[in-house]
Design an enzyme around this catalytic site. Structure first.
Site, short mmCIF file in Angstrom:
data_model
loop_
_atom_site.label_atom_id
_atom_site.label_comp_id
_atom_site.label_asym_id
_atom_site.label_seq_id
_atom_site.Cartn_x
_atom_site.Cartn_y
_atom_site.Cartn_z
N GLU A 114 0.54 -1.17 0.38
CA GLU A 114 -0.39 0.13 0.25
C GLU A 114 0.59 1.26 0.16
OE1 GLU A 114 -0.45 -2.38 1.53
OE2 GLU A 114 -2.86 -2.88 1.69
N PHE A 165 -11.39 -7.63 14.64
CA PHE A 165 -10.47 -7.77 13.86
C PHE A 165 -10.32 -6.50 12.80
CE2 PHE A 165 -8.82 -9.60 10.02
CZ PHE A 165 -7.41 -10.17 10.53
N GLN A 166 -8.69 -6.37 12.92
CA GLN A 166 -8.47 -5.45 12.62
C GLN A 166 -9.32 -3.41 12.62
OE1 GLN A 166 -7.73 -6.25 8.48
NE2 GLN A 166 -6.04 -6.95 9.14
N ARG A 188 23.29 20.68 1.12
CA ARG A 188 24.28 19.37 1.17
C ARG A 188 23.79 18.73 -0.58
NH1 ARG A 188 24.26 14.49 4.56
NH2 ARG A 188 25.91 12.74 3.33
N VAL A 229 15.52 8.89 -2.65
CA VAL A 229 16.45 9.38 -1.76
C VAL A 229 16.97 8.91 -1.50
CG1 VAL A 229 15.75 10.41 0.36
CG2 VAL A 229 14.00 10.71 -0.69
N PHE A 245 24.25 8.62 1.89
CA PHE A 245 23.54 9.75 2.23
C PHE A 245 24.36 9.68 3.81
CE2 PHE A 245 21.33 13.28 3.27
CZ PHE A 245 21.68 13.92 2.32
N ILE A 246 23.54 8.53 4.37
CA ILE A 246 23.32 8.37 5.92
C ILE A 246 25.17 8.11 6.43
CG2 ILE A 246 23.08 7.61 8.06
CD1 ILE A 246 21.22 9.29 5.88
N GLU A 283 26.93 11.38 6.74
CA GLU A 283 26.80 11.64 7.71
C GLU A 283 27.25 11.56 8.93
OE1 GLU A 283 22.29 13.78 6.71
OE2 GLU A 283 22.13 12.01 8.05
P1 FAD Z 1 8.10 24.14 -1.17
O1 FAD Z 1 8.57 23.77 0.06
O2 FAD Z 1 7.18 23.17 -1.68
O3 FAD Z 1 7.69 25.53 -1.28
C1 FAD Z 1 7.41 26.58 -2.03
C2 FAD Z 1 7.18 27.80 -1.57
O4 FAD Z 1 6.73 28.48 -3.32
C3 FAD Z 1 6.24 27.62 -1.02
O5 FAD Z 1 6.35 28.50 0.31
C4 FAD Z 1 4.74 28.12 -2.14
O6 FAD Z 1 4.08 28.95 -1.26
C5 FAD Z 1 5.61 29.33 -2.21
N1 FAD Z 1 4.99 28.79 -3.90
C6 FAD Z 1 3.88 28.01 -4.29
N2 FAD Z 1 3.61 28.55 -5.93
C7 FAD Z 1 4.05 29.90 -5.58
C8 FAD Z 1 3.77 30.21 -6.99
N3 FAD Z 1 2.80 30.54 -8.38
N4 FAD Z 1 4.16 31.98 -6.50
C9 FAD Z 1 4.92 32.83 -5.67
N5 FAD Z 1 4.98 31.40 -4.92
C10 FAD Z 1 4.68 30.38 -4.71
N6 FAD Z 1 16.73 21.30 -0.57
C11 FAD Z 1 18.16 22.43 -0.87
O7 FAD Z 1 17.79 23.20 -1.33
N7 FAD Z 1 18.84 21.59 -0.35
C12 FAD Z 1 19.20 20.90 0.37
O8 FAD Z 1 21.01 20.47 0.73
C13 FAD Z 1 18.50 20.13 0.47
N8 FAD Z 1 18.96 18.58 0.70
C14 FAD Z 1 17.44 17.24 0.27
C15 FAD Z 1 18.41 16.32 1.02
C16 FAD Z 1 17.04 15.39 0.32
C17 FAD Z 1 17.72 14.13 1.21
C18 FAD Z 1 15.92 15.46 0.05
C19 FAD Z 1 15.28 14.40 -0.08
C20 FAD Z 1 15.93 16.87 -0.47
C21 FAD Z 1 15.98 17.68 0.07
N9 FAD Z 1 16.53 19.44 -0.62
C22 FAD Z 1 16.57 20.06 0.44
C23 FAD Z 1 14.76 19.42 -0.42
C24 FAD Z 1 14.09 19.47 0.75
O9 FAD Z 1 14.45 19.34 1.95
C25 FAD Z 1 13.23 21.32 0.28
O10 FAD Z 1 12.09 20.21 0.42
C26 FAD Z 1 12.90 22.16 -0.20
O11 FAD Z 1 14.16 23.28 0.00
C27 FAD Z 1 11.77 23.18 -0.59
O12 FAD Z 1 12.19 23.41 -1.84
P2 FAD Z 1 11.26 24.56 -2.33
O13 FAD Z 1 11.29 25.90 -1.19
O14 FAD Z 1 11.37 25.08 -3.36
O15 FAD Z 1 9.78 24.20 -2.32
#
Ligand code: FAD
Ligand code: MG
Length: 599
Positions: free
Chosen positions: A56, A118-119, A261, A391, A476-477, A480
C-alpha cells in the site's frame, strides 16, 4: 421513498464522484474491510482504472507522485488496520510537499465497530496529523457527499484527505438522484495582482546592492525565462532550492545551483557573502539551522501564500503575489546594470565548478562511479523525459549530474524525504504520460524498500527505465556518520543483484560494472523501453561525493596538507576556492563560509 425510485449502491456513487473529479486511476490492495469498494471498482472498471500494487505504501507514494506531476488529486486505498497504516509514508510525503491526495481506508462493518473486532480500531487519530480532512462515514447516503467534500478540501488546502469507510455502507443502496459532485464548481484561486509600489521598492534595493542574489524555489516553476531576464538585466546571480532544479536549464551560466548539501559549490560559496536576497517561491527548510542568511542586510520575499511571508527571515519588503506575475513586473521595472565584480566572480566560480563536474562525468578509466552513469544516462534522454528520484545520494548526484531542460520533469520526496519513492513515482509518471520516456533512479537502499513493485511495471506493461545505483551502503547516511559519529554503524549491507530481481519479475535486467560497458547498455535499455520496462543495476564505487558544504580548499582557512588531501580524495585539483575569484575581481571577502544544515 416510492417503490419505483431508481437506486444506486453508495459505493458506485462514491466512484462516480471520483470520476466526476477526473480521477482515472487509483492504487491499492483489496481486503475484507474494503471489499465493498472493490465491488464498486469492478462495476466501474471501464471508467476508472484500478492499479494493483504489492504494498500500500507504493500506492500512496504513487498517488502523491500523480499529484506532484499533474496537479490533479492522487487516490490510494488500504484496508482497515495494517492496509491503511501502510499508506502513511506516501500520505506524509503528500502533506510535506503540499499536494492533494485522497486516501480511502477500510473499516470493519458498522455492526462490529468499537467492539475490538478483527483489524478494528478507532482510525481517526491515526490519520489526524497527516490530513486536512479526516472522517469516518456514518451512513450510506453521506458516502458520496463526504468523498466530494474530501476532494474539495484536499485541493483547496493542497493536502491529504482521509475517509474511513465501514465495509457494509458502500453495498447499501441510496436514491440515484440523492448525490452530486461539485467538481464543475471548483476553481483554483488566480493571483494576478502585483503591488507596483512594493515591486519598485524591491528593484531600488536590488539596484543599490553590492552582492545581491536571487534565491528561487519551486513556486517559480514556469518562470525560468523571467528569472533569467531579471538576472541578466541587473547582473544578479541566481541560486535555487534543490527541487527547483530544472526551472532553468542545467549548467546555465548564471545559475549557482542549490545550497547546503544536496547542492552545488557556487551556491554555498555565494550565499553567506550576499548582502541582499530576493527570495521567491521558496521555503528553504535549512535557512535557520544553517544560518544561511546571517550576513544579509536586506531580505526581499515574494510568495503566493501569506503564511510563508517572513517565515524564514525578517522580510524588508514582502510581496504577496504569483511568482511569474511578480517577476514579469520586476523585469519591466529593472534598470540594466553594468557587469559588477560580484557578478564576474560568481560567473567564474560557476565555470570552474561546471568544469569539475564535466571532468568527473567524462572519466574513461578507473572504477565505475555514479558520475559516468549519469553521463551515459544523459545521452539517451530527451527534452520531455521524466525522472522519479528516490531519496539519498541519488538526490545529490542527480542534482549535480543529471542535465535537465525546463521541459523535463524530476521529482522526489522533497521535504518528508522518505526512501522508496523512486519506483512508485515512475509508475505514476508512466500512467499519466504513457508517451513520455520515464526513469526511476534509486540507490540500492531505496530500491530494496519497494522492489516488489517492479512486478507492477511488468503487470501493467509500463515501459520504465529503472536505474539502481548499487554500492552496498546507505551512502547519504554513511557520509553523515563520517561527519558526526565515532564510527560507522548500520550503513553497509549485503549486495542484492537487482538485474536478477528484474529477471525474477519478468523484466530484462542489466548489470554494469565498467565505464566501457555503459553506452551500450543504456542504448539497449532505451530500445527495450519503447515497449517494456527494463532495469540497469549500475555497480558504482562507494566513495563519497564531494561535500560542497565542507570544502577544504581555501588557504586562508586550511593548511597545505589538508587542502592537498582534500583535492586528492575528491579529484579536485582544478577546483578553486571562491576566495580566489573574489580576489581576482577585487571583491572584498567577508570570510563567511557555508554551514551545513543537517540535524
Ligand atoms: P516548497 O517547500 O514546496 O516551497 C515552495 C514555496 O513556493 C512555498 O512557500 C509556496 O507557498 C510558494 N509558491 C508556490 N506556488 C507559488 C507561486 N505560483 N508563486 C509564488 N510562490 C509560490 N533542498 C535544498 O535546497 N538543499 C539541500 O541540501 C536539500 N537536501 C535534501 C536532501 C534530501 C535527501 C532530500 C530528499 C531533499 C533535500 N532538499 C534540499 C529539499 C528540501 O528538503 C526542501 O524540500 C526544499 O528545499 C524546498 O524547496 P522549495 O522551497 O522550492 O519548495
Ligand atoms: Mg547505496
Amino acid at each position: 421513498m416510492t417503490n419505483n425510485q431508481e437506486m444506486i449502491k453508495a459505493g458506485n456513487a462514491m466512484v462516480k464522484v471520483l470520476e466526476a473529479w477526473g480521477v482515472d486511476h487509483l492504487y491499492g490492495i483489496p481486503g475484507g474491510s474494503i471489499n465493498s469498494t472493490m465491488d464498486a471498482l469492478l462495476e466501474e472498471k471501464d471508467r476508472i482504472k484500478y492499479i494493483q500494487v504489492r504494498h500500500e505504501e507504493v500506492g500512496a507514494m504513487a498517488a502523491a507522485a500523480d499529484a506532484k506531476l499533474t496537479g490533479k488529486i492522487g487516490v490510494a486505498f488500504g484496508s482497515a488496520g495494517p492496509g491503511g497504516t501502510h499508506l502513511l509514508n506516501g500520505l506524509y510525503d503528500a502533506r510535506e510537499d503540499h499536494v492533494p491526495v485522497l486516501a480511502l481506508v477500510g473499516q470493519f462493518g458498522t455492526g462490529g465497530m468499537n467492539m475490538d473486532t478483527f483489524q478494528e480500531m478507532n482510525e481517526n487519530p491515526i490519520y489526524a496529523d497527516v490530513s486536512v480532512y479526516n472522517v469516518t462515514v456514518m451512513t450510506a447516503a453521506s458516502l458520496p457527499h463526504i468523498i466530494d467534500e474530501a476532494i474539495r478540501r484536499a485541493y483547496a488546502q493542497n493536502g491529504v484527505a482521509v475517509v474511513q469507510i465501514p465495509v457494509d455502507l458502500p453495498w447499501q443502496e441510496i436514491p440515484a438522484e440523492s448525490w452530486y459532485a461539485s467538481a464543475n464548481s471548483f476553481q483554483k484561486p488566480v493571483y494576478e495582482h502585483v503591488d507596483a509600489a512594493d515591486a519598485q521598492k524591491m528593484i531600488d534595493i536590488l539596484a543599490e546592492a553590492e552582492r545581491p542574489l536571487i534565491y528561487y524555489g519551486i513556486g517559480t516553476r514556469g518562470a525560468g525565462t523571467e528569472l533569467a531576464s531579471l538576472a541578466e538585466k541587473m547582473k544578479i546571480p541566481m541560486l535555487s532550492t534543490y527541487p527547483a532544479k530544472g526551472i532553468l536549464p542545467d549548467r546555465h551560466p548564471h545559475y549557482l545551483g542549490s545550497a547546503n548539501r544536496v547542492a552545488h559549490k557556487p551556491a554555498n560559496d555565494a550565499l553567506p557573502q550576499a548582502d541582499v536576497i530576493l527570495f521567491i517561491g521558496s521555503n528553504y527548510p535549512f535557512a535557520e539551522v544553517s544560518k544561511a542568511f546571517k550576513n544579509v542586510k536586506k531580505f526581499l520575499q515574494i510568495d503566493i501564500n501569506p503564511a510563508m511571508l517572513g517565515k524564514r527571515h525578517h522580510a524588508d519588503v514582502a510581496l504577496l503575489a504569483d511568482a511569474k506575475q511578480a517577476l514579469m513586473k520586476l523585469v519591466e521595472l529593472a534598470p540594466t546594470k553594468e557587469v559588477s565584480p560580484w557578478w564576474q566572480a560568481n560567473l567564474a566560480n560557476i565555470q570552474n565548478w561546471h568544469a569539475y563536474l564535466d571532468k568527473l562525468e567524462h572519466q574513461t578509466s578507473g572504477d565505475l562511479q555514479a558520475y559516468q552513469v549519469y553521463n551515459a544516462l544523459n545521452a539517451i534522454t530527451n527534452d520531455e523525459s521524466i525522472f522519479s528520484l528516490d531519496v539519498g545520494d541519488v538526490n545529490m548526484l542527480a542534482n549535480r549530474h543529471l542535465l535537465l531542460k525546463p521541459t523535463n520533469r524530476h521529482f522526489t520526496s522533497n521535504l518528508f524525504a522518505t526512501m522508496g519513492v523512486g519506483i512508485p513515482g515512475a509508475i505514476a509518471a508512466k500512467l499519466n504520460y504513457p508517451d513520455k520516456q520515464v526513469f526511476s533512479l534509486s540507490g540500492d537502499g531505496g530500491a530494496a524498500m519497494v522492489m516488489q513493485d517492479l512486478v507492477t511495471q511488468v503487470q501493467y506493461g509500463l515501459p520504465i527505465i529503472n536505474v539502481v545505483f548499487s554500492n552496498q551502503q546507505f551512502g547519504f547516511i554513511k557520509d553523515e556518520q563520517e561527519d558526526t559519529n565515532a564510527g560507522y554503524i548500520g550503513v553497509e549491507f549485503n549486495d542484492i543483484n537487482f538485474a536478477k530481481v528484474a529477471d525474477a519479475v519478468g523484466m530484462q535486467g542489466f548489470r554494469v560494472q565498467k565505464i566501457s560497458e555503459l553506452a551500450d547498455v543504456f542504448a539497449k535499455a532505451k530500445e527495450i523501453a519503447k515497449t517494456q520496462p527494463v532495469l540497469i543495476d549500475a555497480r558504482i564505487s562507494n566513495e563519497r561525493p564531494i561535500p560542497v558544504e565542507a570544502m577544504e580548499l581555501d588557504s586562508a582557512r586550511f593548511d597545505a596538507k589538508t587542502i592537498a588531501d582534500f583535492k586528492q580524495r575528491y579529484a579536485a585539483d582544478d577546483l578553486q576556492p571562491f576566495a580566489h575569484y573574489l580576489d581576482q575581481f577585487g571583491v572584498e571577502n567577508s570570510q563567511a563560509e557555508a554551514q551545513q544544515g543537517g540535524f
